[in-house]
Scaffold this motif. Structure first.
Motif, short mmCIF file in Angstrom:
data_model
loop_
_atom_site.label_atom_id
_atom_site.label_comp_id
_atom_site.label_asym_id
_atom_site.label_seq_id
_atom_site.Cartn_x
_atom_site.Cartn_y
_atom_site.Cartn_z
N GLY A 1 -10.14 -20.55 5.75
CA GLY A 1 -11.35 -19.76 5.98
C GLY A 1 -11.05 -18.30 6.21
N TYR A 2 -9.92 -18.01 6.87
CA TYR A 2 -9.53 -16.61 7.09
C TYR A 2 -9.18 -15.96 5.75
CZ TYR A 2 -6.98 -12.52 8.72
OH TYR A 2 -6.55 -11.23 8.93
N ALA A 3 -8.44 -16.67 4.93
CA ALA A 3 -8.09 -16.13 3.61
C ALA A 3 -9.34 -15.89 2.77
CB ALA A 3 -7.14 -17.09 2.88
N GLU A 4 -10.31 -16.79 2.84
CA GLU A 4 -11.56 -16.63 2.10
C GLU A 4 -12.36 -15.43 2.60
OE1 GLU A 4 -13.43 -18.33 -0.46
OE2 GLU A 4 -11.36 -18.80 -0.96
N ALA A 5 -12.36 -15.21 3.91
CA ALA A 5 -13.12 -14.09 4.47
C ALA A 5 -12.51 -12.75 4.10
CB ALA A 5 -13.20 -14.22 5.99
N GLY B 1 -19.39 -9.59 2.54
CA GLY B 1 -18.44 -9.57 3.64
C GLY B 1 -18.65 -10.77 4.54
N PHE B 2 -18.45 -10.56 5.83
CA PHE B 2 -18.69 -11.61 6.82
C PHE B 2 -19.10 -10.95 8.12
CE2 PHE B 2 -14.23 -10.41 7.17
CZ PHE B 2 -14.08 -10.20 8.53
N TRP B 3 -19.81 -11.72 8.94
CA TRP B 3 -20.16 -11.22 10.26
C TRP B 3 -19.31 -11.92 11.30
CZ3 TRP B 3 -21.53 -13.87 14.64
CH2 TRP B 3 -21.82 -13.08 15.76
N GLY B 4 -18.85 -11.16 12.32
CA GLY B 4 -18.21 -11.78 13.48
C GLY B 4 -16.92 -12.49 13.16
N PRO B 5 -16.90 -13.82 13.32
CA PRO B 5 -15.67 -14.59 13.09
C PRO B 5 -15.10 -14.33 11.70
CG PRO B 5 -17.34 -15.98 14.11
CD PRO B 5 -18.01 -14.69 13.76
N PRO B 6 -13.83 -13.96 11.59
CA PRO B 6 -13.25 -13.65 10.28
C PRO B 6 -12.87 -14.90 9.51
CG PRO B 6 -11.59 -13.38 11.98
CD PRO B 6 -12.87 -13.74 12.70
N PHE B 7 -13.87 -15.75 9.30
CA PHE B 7 -13.67 -17.01 8.59
C PHE B 7 -14.87 -17.28 7.68
CE2 PHE B 7 -11.87 -17.46 12.90
CZ PHE B 7 -10.53 -17.61 12.59
N ARG B 8 -14.58 -17.85 6.51
CA ARG B 8 -15.63 -18.38 5.63
C ARG B 8 -15.19 -19.77 5.20
NH1 ARG B 8 -19.83 -16.22 2.92
NH2 ARG B 8 -20.45 -14.07 3.38
N ILE B 9 -15.95 -20.77 5.63
CA ILE B 9 -15.57 -22.15 5.36
C ILE B 9 -16.70 -22.84 4.60
CG2 ILE B 9 -14.98 -24.37 6.42
CD1 ILE B 9 -13.73 -22.77 8.74
N PHE B 10 -16.43 -23.21 3.36
CA PHE B 10 -17.41 -23.81 2.44
C PHE B 10 -18.59 -22.87 2.21
CE2 PHE B 10 -15.72 -27.73 4.76
CZ PHE B 10 -14.70 -27.92 3.83
N ALA B 11 -18.35 -21.58 2.25
CA ALA B 11 -19.40 -20.58 1.96
C ALA B 11 -18.73 -19.31 1.45
CB ALA B 11 -20.22 -20.29 3.21
N PRO B 12 -18.20 -19.33 0.23
CA PRO B 12 -17.46 -18.17 -0.27
C PRO B 12 -18.36 -16.94 -0.44
CG PRO B 12 -17.88 -19.75 -2.03
CD PRO B 12 -18.29 -20.42 -0.75
N SER B 13 -17.75 -15.78 -0.24
CA SER B 13 -18.47 -14.52 -0.42
C SER B 13 -18.69 -14.26 -1.91
CB SER B 13 -17.68 -13.36 0.20
OG SER B 13 -16.41 -13.25 -0.42
N GLU B 14 -19.54 -13.29 -2.21
CA GLU B 14 -19.81 -13.02 -3.63
C GLU B 14 -20.22 -11.57 -3.87
OE1 GLU B 14 -24.01 -14.26 -5.10
OE2 GLU B 14 -23.44 -15.84 -3.67
N ILE B 15 -19.87 -11.10 -5.05
CA ILE B 15 -20.47 -9.93 -5.69
C ILE B 15 -21.26 -10.51 -6.85
CG2 ILE B 15 -20.04 -7.82 -7.00
CD1 ILE B 15 -17.30 -7.70 -5.48
N THR B 16 -22.55 -10.28 -6.88
CA THR B 16 -23.39 -10.97 -7.86
C THR B 16 -23.76 -10.06 -9.02
OG1 THR B 16 -24.41 -11.99 -5.91
CG2 THR B 16 -25.36 -12.51 -8.05
N LEU B 17 -23.51 -10.55 -10.23
CA LEU B 17 -23.98 -9.86 -11.43
C LEU B 17 -25.17 -10.64 -11.97
CD1 LEU B 17 -23.83 -7.82 -13.74
CD2 LEU B 17 -22.14 -9.31 -14.84
N LEU B 18 -26.35 -10.04 -11.82
CA LEU B 18 -27.57 -10.64 -12.33
C LEU B 18 -27.93 -9.96 -13.64
CD1 LEU B 18 -28.66 -10.20 -8.84
CD2 LEU B 18 -29.44 -12.35 -9.81
#
Length: 393
Positions: free
Chosen positions: A137-141, A369-386
C-alpha cells in the motif's frame, strides 16, 4: 447575558464536548483494543514479559495518537502529521485484519485446533498479511499514478469536438510528506497525453500555499491545448481556499469559482463549468457555495456541458441543471480497504463512469494522490484520460 444565563449556558457548551470526547475514547478503544486483544492477549499465552511489553506498546500508541493528530493537523506540525497519519494507516489495517483473524480463529476452533496454537496461528497470519498490505500500500501511494483511459459518449457533443481529450487529476493532497518530485512526474505524464483540457477537481493540498509551494509549483507547467481548469474541494476550506484559488490563477489555471468558459473546435462548442465544493457554504467565505445557476449563467441551452464538482454527491445539482458530464474526485476509491464501504454511505458512487439521468453522466476519479495515511490498498491512484465522443452518425 446575565450571570444566571451564563451559568445555565455553560453545561450546554460542555455537553457536546463531553459527547465528542466519549466518541473519540470509544473509537480509540476499538482501533487499538481489538488488535491488542488479537495479537497480545487472546489465547496466545505469551510469557509475562511479552504480554506486558505488548500491552505497553498499544497503550502508549493509543495515548500518543490523538496528541500527534492534534499537533499535526490542528497545530500544523508536518513531523507530527507524518507520524500520526502513518499510525492511523497501520492501526486501521491491523484492526481490519484482527477482526478477520478472529473469524479465522473460529474456523480453526471448529476444526479442533486448541489454544495457544490457534491464537498464535491467528496472530502470525494477521501480522504477515498486515505487513504485506502495508508495504504494498505504501508503494502504491508513493508511485506516480497510472493512466486510466475512458471513452465517454455525449449525445449532444458536436462532431467537431469528437475525440476531445480531457485529462482529470484530483485530490493531489500535497501535504506533510514532500512529494515535489512526484508532482513533477505527474505533470510529465499529463503533458505526454497531449490533452485538450486539463481539469483539477479540488483538494490540491493539506496546508497553506506557502507551505506547499514546491509541491504545487509544477502545476504551472501543465500544458493543454484549450484550457486548464480547477475547482475547490473541501480541503481547500481547511487550508486557505482564497489563497489556493489565487495561486492556481497565478499558475495560469482558470479557477471556475461558480463560472464557466466555452471551448470551440471544428465549429462546435462545449461549455466547461465549475462549482465550489458543497462544504464551501459553511466556510464563512463570502460568495463561496455551490451555485449552478451562476456557473451556467448566459450559456446556450443547446450546448453540451462539462461540469467540475469535487464531490460525486453534487451530481443531484448537475442533473437538475441539464449537465452532460460531471467530473469529480473526493472518494479516493476508498483508499484503504474496507473504508470503501464507509465512503459509499456518504457518496452515490465510489469510482468510475456512472449514469444518473437520461442526459447526465458522472465520472468519479479514485484520486491522483492520497490523504493522510501514506497507503493505498485495493484503491490505486489514477490520472484519467477521458476521450469525449459524439454519437455515431
Amino acid at each position: 447575558m446575565s450571570v444566571g444565563e451564563a451559568v445555565e449556558a455553560e453545561p450546554k457548551r460542555r455537553a457536546p464536548r463531553a459527547r465528542f470526547g466519549s466518541l473519540v475514547a470509544v473509537i480509540l478503544l476499538l482501533l487499538f483494543g481489538v488488535p491488542w486483544a488479537t495479537l497480545v492477549w487472546s489465547g496466545n499465552a505469551w510469557p509475562a514479559p511479552v504480554l506486558a511489553a505488548g500491552t505497553v506498546v498499544f497503550v502508549l500508541a493509543a495515548g500518543a495518537f490523538p496528541v500527534l493528530m492534534f499537533r499535526g493537523h490542528g497545530g500544523h506540525s508536518d513531523a507530527a502529521s507524518r507520524v500520526a497519519d502513518t499510525m492511523l494507516g497501520v492501526i486501521w489495517v491491523l484492526f481490519t485484519w484482527s477482526i478477520i483473524g478472529q473469524a479465522f480463529g473460529l474456523v480453526l476452533a471448529l476444526a479442533g485446533v486448541a489454544d495457544p496454537v490457534r491464537s498464535r496461528v491467528v496472530t502470525a497470519v494477521v501480522l504477515l498479511i498486515s505487513l504485506a498490505l502495508l508495504l504494498w500500500g505504501y508503494a502504491e501511494a508513493m508511485r506516480v499514478s497510472r493512466v486510466r483511459r475512458v471513452d465517454v459518449v455525449l449525445p449532444r457533443l458536436g462532431p467537431g469536438l469528437d475525440g476531445l481529450r480531457v485529462v482529470l487529476i484530483t485530490d493531489t493532497h500535497y501535504g506533510p510528506i514532500d512529494r515535489s518530485r512526484w508532482s513533477r512526474a505527474v505533470v510529465d505524464v499529463i503533458n505526454s497525453l497531449e490533452p485538450d483540457i486539463v481539469a483539477h477537481t479540488g483538494d490540491i493540498a493539506d496546508g497553506q500555499v506557502e507551505q506547499r509551494l514546491s509541491q504545487s509549483s509544477p502545476l504551472g507547467d501543465v500544458r493543454a491545448r484549450y484550457a486548464r481548469v480547477y475547482v475547490t474541494g473541501n480541503h481547500e476550506y481547511y487550508s486557505g481556499a482564497l489563497g489556493w484559488v489565487e495561486h492556481m490563477t497565478s499558475l495560469g489555471w482558470d479557477a471556475l469559482h461558480n463560472r464557466h468558459l466555452v471551448v470551440t473546435r471544428g465549429g462546435d462548442s462545449l461549455i466547461v463549468a465549475g462549482v465550489d465544493d458543497r462544504t464551501a457554504a459553511g466556510s464563512g467565505l463570502p460568495g463561496h457555495h455551490a451555485d449552478h445557476v451562476a456557473a451556467l449563467a448566459g450559456t446556450d441551452p443547446e450546448l453540451p456541458i462539462l461540469l467540475l464538482a469535487h464531490q460525486p454527491q453534487q451530481i443531484t445539482g448537475a442533473v437538475a441543471h441539464g449537465v452532460d458530464l460531471q467530473l469529480s474526485g473526493h472518494t479516493h476509491g476508498g483508499q484503504i480497504w474496507p473504508f470503501h464501504y464507509l465512503v459509499r454511505t456518504d457518496q452515490p458512487v465510489l469510482q468510475g463512469l456512472s449514469r444518473h439521468s437520461e442526459r447526465t453522466q458522472l465520472y468519479t476519479s479514485r484520486g491522483t494522490g492520497f490523504w493522510g495515511p501514506p497507503f493505498r490498498i485495493f484503491a490505486p491512484s489514477e490520472i484519467t484520460l477521458l476521450t469525449l465522443r459524439s454519437p455515431a452518425p
